[in-house]
Design an enzyme around this catalytic site. Structure first.
Site, short mmCIF file in Angstrom:
data_model
loop_
_atom_site.label_atom_id
_atom_site.label_comp_id
_atom_site.label_asym_id
_atom_site.label_seq_id
_atom_site.Cartn_x
_atom_site.Cartn_y
_atom_site.Cartn_z
N LYS A 1 -8.47 -26.92 15.97
CA LYS A 1 -8.58 -25.85 16.97
C LYS A 1 -9.06 -24.60 16.26
O LYS A 1 -8.43 -24.12 15.32
CB LYS A 1 -7.24 -25.60 17.64
CG LYS A 1 -7.29 -24.44 18.63
CD LYS A 1 -6.01 -24.31 19.42
CE LYS A 1 -6.08 -23.13 20.36
NZ LYS A 1 -4.84 -22.96 21.13
N LYS B 1 -11.34 -28.43 19.65
CA LYS B 1 -11.35 -27.33 20.62
C LYS B 1 -11.87 -26.07 19.96
O LYS B 1 -11.41 -25.75 18.88
CB LYS B 1 -9.92 -27.12 21.11
CG LYS B 1 -9.76 -25.99 22.08
CD LYS B 1 -8.31 -25.84 22.45
CE LYS B 1 -8.17 -24.68 23.40
NZ LYS B 1 -6.79 -24.43 23.73
#
Ligand code: PBG
Length: 328
Positions: free
Chosen positions: A197, A249
């Protein structure tokens, strides 16, 4: 003599031919719908920066979950917005807190017809907006945060989550959550790890969606957008710690990372098409600058093509409807 010898255009000459040879398809079961449930509201609240997305009441949350499940959407990911926040995010541990209550409501509504997932992070619950608790000096305290994450995992499993989604990028979070879930008898509750992320400017609209209290940034825990190799380190650590699924992400600016992770992972890989990706397409389409539906389809298709088995997208329900109607 005929020239050229090879004519790839033959397989592009009409829609039926193109459909036959398409290498990637989107199926409703590949899609995960992120949703927001907010405490203390009686009507859904529209989000300005994400046209079409709302903060749900308990009732409209259940309706949205039922609609998605009815269209065959594979899963739902819940985010909660509490009325009161404190330094340690204690509302996250309250069995009747907005997120745990929302999980229970959705699970009651959809049963096992779709996979119920919950965001496991403190940022919506802390009054400073960070994903963990702070030291006296104001730094994010990794190990003190882990202790709370473990208890959050148990609370979410008890509320009925099938998969918990640790998104705080604390070192060791998957191991601690796995251990605490097992100790509490939740061996069958899985972990979808936000493994790679990145600290992204494209989370902007999400901050409105969860009424974020953050000032500053998350650069000491989320990954630097400059780094590619490090994503594989993060993924391998999460797999060692027991992640059942891993996520990359954001999606669109990180398709190279997604490809790397898909090649390296032996568990299913998700990608999160985040709020800013949604907002950019909606905003450009609202201005008449791009064809909205075509851009939505192309964006999700490209994420699947890059290697995502499943895609978290705010368009999940709409896409599932298009697929059902034969538009996709
Ligand atoms: C943190 C979290 C964020 C998102 C999901 N979980 C925001 C952040 O890291 O600042 C972003 C999702 C989106 O932008 O759609 N719990």
């Amino acid at each position: 003599m005929s020239f050229p010898t090879h004519r790839p255009r033959r397989l592009r000459q009409n829609a039926a031919m193109r459909r036959l040879v398409a290498e990637t398809r989107i199926h409703p079961a590949d899609l995960i719908l992120p949703v927001f449930v907010r405490e203390g509201i009686t009507e859904p609240v529209a989000l300005q920066s994400m046209p079409g997305v709302v903060q749900h009441t308990r009732d409209t949350l259940k309706a949205a979950a039922a609609e998605a499940a009815g269209l065959g959407v594979g899963g739902i990911m819940l985010f909660g917005i509490p009325e009161t926040r404190d330094a340690t995010g204690s509302a996250s541990l309250d069995p009747d807190g907005v997120l745990n209550d929302g999980i229970r409501a959705v699970k009651e509504e959809v049963g096992d017809s779709m996979v119920v997932m919950s965001d496991l992070c403190l940022d919506e619950f802390t009054d400073h907006g960070h994903c963990g608790v702070l030291t006296e000096g104001g730094a994010v305290d990794n190990d003190a945060t882990l202790e709370i994450y473990g208890r959050m995992g148990v609370a979410q499993a008890e509320a009925g989550a099938d998969l918990v989604g640790p998104s705080g990028m604390m070192d060791g979070q998957v191991a601690v959550i796995r251990q605490d879930l097992d100790d509490a008898g939740h061996q069958d509750t899985g972990i979808l790890a936000y493994a790679a992320k990145y600290s992204s400017a494209f989370y902007g609209p999400f901050r409105e969606a969860v009424d974020s209290q953050l000032t500053g940034d998350r650069k000491t825990y989320q990954m630097d957008p400059a780094n590619r190799r490090e994503a594989l380190l993060e993924v391998s650590l999460d797999l060692d710690e027991g992640a059942d699924m891993v996520m990359v992400k954001p999606a669109m600016s990180y398709l190279d990372i997604l490809r790397d992770v898909a090649d390296a992972s032996d568990v299913p890989v998700s990608a999160y098409q985040i709020s800013g990706e949604y907002a950019m397409i909606e905003a450009a389409a609202a201005n008449g600058w791009i064809d909205r539906d075509a851009a939505v389809m192309e964006s999700v298709l490209s994420i699947r093509r890059a290697g995502a088995d499943t895609v978290l997208t705010y368009w999940a329900t709409e896409l599932a409807r298009w697929i059902k109607e034969g538009r996709l």
